[in-house]
Motif scaffolding. Structure first.
Motif, PDB file in Angstrom:
ATOM      1  N   GLY A  78      -5.669  -4.762  -0.740  1.00 29.62           N
ATOM      2  CA  GLY A  78      -6.159  -3.400  -0.824  1.00 29.62           C
ATOM      3  C   GLY A  78      -5.739  -2.776  -2.135  1.00 29.62           C
ATOM      4  N   ALA A  79      -6.295  -1.607  -2.429  1.00 30.84           N
ATOM      5  CA  ALA A  79      -5.923  -0.890  -3.647  1.00 30.84           C
ATOM      6  C   ALA A  79      -4.860   0.153  -3.370  1.00 30.84           C
ATOM      7  CB  ALA A  79      -7.158  -0.233  -4.260  1.00 30.84           C
ATOM      8  N   VAL A  80      -4.719   0.571  -2.122  1.00 33.14           N
ATOM      9  CA  VAL A  80      -3.723   1.577  -1.740  1.00 33.14           C
ATOM     10  C   VAL A  80      -2.898   1.037  -0.576  1.00 33.14           C
ATOM     11  CG1 VAL A  80      -5.175   3.479  -2.525  1.00 33.14           C
ATOM     12  CG2 VAL A  80      -5.299   2.747  -0.146  1.00 33.14           C
ATOM     13  N   GLN A  81      -1.745   1.632  -0.367  1.00 29.01           N
ATOM     14  CA  GLN A  81      -0.818   1.108   0.628  1.00 29.01           C
ATOM     15  C   GLN A  81      -1.361   1.155   2.054  1.00 29.01           C
ATOM     16  OE1 GLN A  81       1.730  -0.669   0.320  1.00 29.01           O
ATOM     17  NE2 GLN A  81       2.395  -0.703   2.468  1.00 29.01           N
ATOM     18  N   ALA A  82      -2.110   2.203   2.386  1.00 33.23           N
ATOM     19  CA  ALA A  82      -2.613   2.316   3.760  1.00 33.23           C
ATOM     20  C   ALA A  82      -3.434   1.096   4.140  1.00 33.23           C
ATOM     21  CB  ALA A  82      -3.444   3.589   3.912  1.00 33.23           C
ATOM     22  N   THR A  83      -4.271   0.640   3.236  1.00 35.81           N
ATOM     23  CA  THR A  83      -5.120  -0.526   3.516  1.00 35.81           C
ATOM     24  C   THR A  83      -4.331  -1.819   3.386  1.00 35.81           C
ATOM     25  OG1 THR A  83      -7.017   0.696   2.645  1.00 35.81           O
ATOM     26  CG2 THR A  83      -7.266  -1.686   2.876  1.00 35.81           C
ATOM     27  N   HIS A  84      -3.655  -1.971   2.263  1.00 35.78           N
ATOM     28  CA  HIS A  84      -2.882  -3.193   2.015  1.00 35.78           C
ATOM     29  C   HIS A  84      -1.822  -3.403   3.097  1.00 35.78           C
ATOM     30  CE1 HIS A  84      -0.663  -6.263  -0.267  1.00 35.78           C
ATOM     31  NE2 HIS A  84       0.430  -5.596   0.069  1.00 35.78           N
ATOM     32  N   GLY A  85      -1.086  -2.351   3.423  1.00 34.51           N
ATOM     33  CA  GLY A  85      -0.007  -2.471   4.393  1.00 34.51           C
ATOM     34  C   GLY A  85      -0.483  -2.774   5.797  1.00 34.51           C
ATOM     35  N   ALA A  86      -1.699  -2.339   6.119  1.00 29.74           N
ATOM     36  CA  ALA A  86      -2.238  -2.640   7.446  1.00 29.74           C
ATOM     37  C   ALA A  86      -2.575  -4.112   7.591  1.00 29.74           C
ATOM     38  CB  ALA A  86      -3.480  -1.793   7.701  1.00 29.74           C
ATOM     39  N   LEU A  87      -2.949  -4.751   6.483  1.00 32.32           N
ATOM     40  CA  LEU A  87      -3.324  -6.164   6.513  1.00 32.32           C
ATOM     41  C   LEU A  87      -2.162  -7.083   6.152  1.00 32.32           C
ATOM     42  CD1 LEU A  87      -6.801  -5.797   4.774  1.00 32.32           C
ATOM     43  CD2 LEU A  87      -6.400  -6.279   7.195  1.00 32.32           C
ATOM     44  N   ARG A  88      -1.201  -6.575   5.387  1.00 28.66           N
ATOM     45  CA  ARG A  88      -0.025  -7.353   4.990  1.00 28.66           C
ATOM     46  C   ARG A  88       1.217  -6.588   5.449  1.00 28.66           C
ATOM     47  NH1 ARG A  88      -1.988 -10.782   0.819  1.00 28.66           N
ATOM     48  NH2 ARG A  88      -3.993 -11.494   1.682  1.00 28.66           N
ATOM     49  N   VAL A  89       1.654  -6.899   6.628  1.00 26.68           N
ATOM     50  CA  VAL A  89       2.761  -6.162   7.249  1.00 26.68           C
ATOM     51  C   VAL A  89       4.033  -6.285   6.395  1.00 26.68           C
ATOM     52  CG1 VAL A  89       4.181  -5.952   9.329  1.00 26.68           C
ATOM     53  CG2 VAL A  89       1.743  -6.518   9.521  1.00 26.68           C
ATOM     54  N   ARG A  90       4.711  -5.166   6.226  1.00 26.32           N
ATOM     55  CA  ARG A  90       5.971  -5.074   5.466  1.00 26.32           C
ATOM     56  C   ARG A  90       5.788  -5.432   3.985  1.00 26.32           C
ATOM     57  NH1 ARG A  90       7.554  -7.151  10.318  1.00 26.32           N
ATOM     58  NH2 ARG A  90       7.688  -9.289   9.552  1.00 26.32           N
ATOM     59  N   SER A  91       4.585  -5.221   3.480  1.00 26.18           N
ATOM     60  CA  SER A  91       4.324  -5.434   2.063  1.00 26.18           C
ATOM     61  C   SER A  91       3.994  -4.098   1.409  1.00 26.18           C
ATOM     62  CB  SER A  91       3.169  -6.425   1.880  1.00 26.18           C
ATOM     63  OG  SER A  91       2.918  -6.665   0.512  1.00 26.18           O
ATOM     64  N   ASP A  92       4.423  -3.918   0.165  1.00 27.41           N
ATOM     65  CA  ASP A  92       4.290  -2.641  -0.537  1.00 27.41           C
ATOM     66  C   ASP A  92       3.440  -2.843  -1.789  1.00 27.41           C
ATOM     67  OD1 ASP A  92       4.585  -0.341  -2.043  1.00 27.41           O
ATOM     68  OD2 ASP A  92       6.725  -0.145  -1.672  1.00 27.41           O
ATOM     69  N   ILE A  93       2.230  -2.304  -1.792  1.00 25.79           N
ATOM     70  CA  ILE A  93       1.322  -2.522  -2.907  1.00 25.79           C
ATOM     71  C   ILE A  93       1.850  -1.911  -4.207  1.00 25.79           C
ATOM     72  CG2 ILE A  93      -0.085  -0.452  -2.525  1.00 25.79           C
ATOM     73  CD1 ILE A  93      -1.406  -3.940  -3.536  1.00 25.79           C
ATOM     74  N   GLU A  94       2.560  -0.801  -4.106  1.00 27.77           N
ATOM     75  CA  GLU A  94       3.085  -0.173  -5.322  1.00 27.77           C
ATOM     76  C   GLU A  94       4.168  -1.043  -5.951  1.00 27.77           C
ATOM     77  OE1 GLU A  94       1.520   2.207  -6.629  1.00 27.77           O
ATOM     78  OE2 GLU A  94       0.249   2.534  -4.867  1.00 27.77           O
ATOM     79  N   ARG A  95       5.004  -1.631  -5.130  1.00 30.57           N
ATOM     80  CA  ARG A  95       6.020  -2.540  -5.654  1.00 30.57           C
ATOM     81  C   ARG A  95       5.364  -3.747  -6.324  1.00 30.57           C
ATOM     82  NH1 ARG A  95      11.162  -4.553  -5.449  1.00 30.57           N
ATOM     83  NH2 ARG A  95      11.343  -6.805  -5.228  1.00 30.57           N
TER      84      ARG A  95
END
Length: 317
Positions: A78-95
């Protein structure tokens, strides 16, 4: 994989073009990753791995830069945490994007082309809208390459509903428009963007062509590809569910890799891919203006193996 088992592979790396240190898990959990990269690199092939990116600490990035790895692929959803984090649990897109920036800065500082920083984006119905924005963020962060893959391991009904490629007919017009927007962003920035096709079409050999590529599990089992390497390999193909047991042709703990590769059952399995590729070559030669005899044997290539005919990779997506 224990280092003692990996060492049994080292003599064979000089005959390989690529050594990719990843399976179904996170390679940076291995305490031996940097040693494995060094051991493989010493034999000559290009070496790299795919990671979720969350273990790329400052020290890990320093070791990656020191290792001589040719590439690292970082997977996002995903491009933002809400999307990315929902699909990759405990992952932080900003990091993750921060880590890409740090690697890119170190490369610029050292005037090095290695490692090539790729960003992998698995396209699903939940995140396809964010693909152009994710691509733009990867460019801004300093990545070298961005590729958009399909959810090609369709292992249950939920995954089947989430895929955006189609087995038959045409993909959604909106999805094609999103890919076009992403292509425009890449072109404007002279950036490498590689989206996978959305229409399934049978290929002479899949991207993971077993006649040229092998997959070796952490336990040393030599399999034709990752998609047949787990104890149970479930798939949904055109609405029907299939279950395949692991297909392996030997274990490097017991046999030298060359002996496994040359084994009769493995050689016979590979031969079908070789014949399919040759048939395709002959047909293309004929279509490019060759003589009719160029197409001999091309019109009736061997069918796909039974374990391959339900796999999305066999259809180029």
């Amino acid at each position: 994989m224990p280092l003692s088992l990996f060492e049994r592979l080292v003599p064979h790396f000089s005959g390989a073009r690529f050594v990719h240190l990843q399976g179904w898990g996170e390679p940076m959990l291995s305490p031996h990753l940097w040693d494995m990269i060094a051991m493989a690199k010493a034999e000559g092939p290009s070496v790299g791995f795919t990671t979720g990116g969350m273990l790329l600490t400052d020290r890990a990035i320093d070791r990656l830069m020191e290792s001589g790895a040719d590439y690292v692929s970082i997977s996002i959803a995903g491009a933002v945490q809400a999307t990315h984090g929902a699909l990759r649990v405990r992952s932080d897109i900003e990091r993750i994007f921060d880590r890409i920036r740090r690697m890119a800065a170190l490369k610029r500082r050292s005037a090095s082309h290695r490692p090539r920083i790729s960003v992998s984006y698995m396209m699903t119905t939940a995140n396809i809208e964010e693909l152009p924005a994710a691509l733009a963020r990867a460019i801004e962060a300093g990545a070298d390459d961005f590729y958009a893959t399909n959810l090609d391991c369709v292992f249950d009904a939920s995954a089947d509903r989430s895929r955006i490629f189609v087995w038959e007919g045409e993909p959604a017009v909106g999805h094609l428009a999103i890919l076009d927007r992403a292509r425009s962003i890449a072109a404007e920035n002279n950036f490498s963007f590689r989206p996978y096709p959305l229409i399934a079409q049978e290929q002479p050999a899949c991207e993971l062509d077993p006649s040229r590529i092998m997959f070796i599990t952490a336990a040393g089992e030599v399999c034709p590809c990752p998609y047949l390497s787990r104890p149970d390999n479930r798939r949904i193909h055109k609405g029907r569910e299939y279950l395949y047991r692991q297909l392996n042709f030997g274990n490097i703990a017991d046999l030298d890799l060359t002996a496994v590769w040359k084994g009769r059952s493995y050689a016979e399995f590979r031969k079908r891919f070789e014949r399919r590729r040759e048939a395709d070559r002959r047909l293309r030669a004929y279509m490019d203006g060759g003589e009719p005899f160029d197409a001999m044997g091309a019109l009736n290539p061997p069918p796909l193996h039974g374990v391959c005919e339900t796999c999305a990779k066999a259809y180029g997506v």
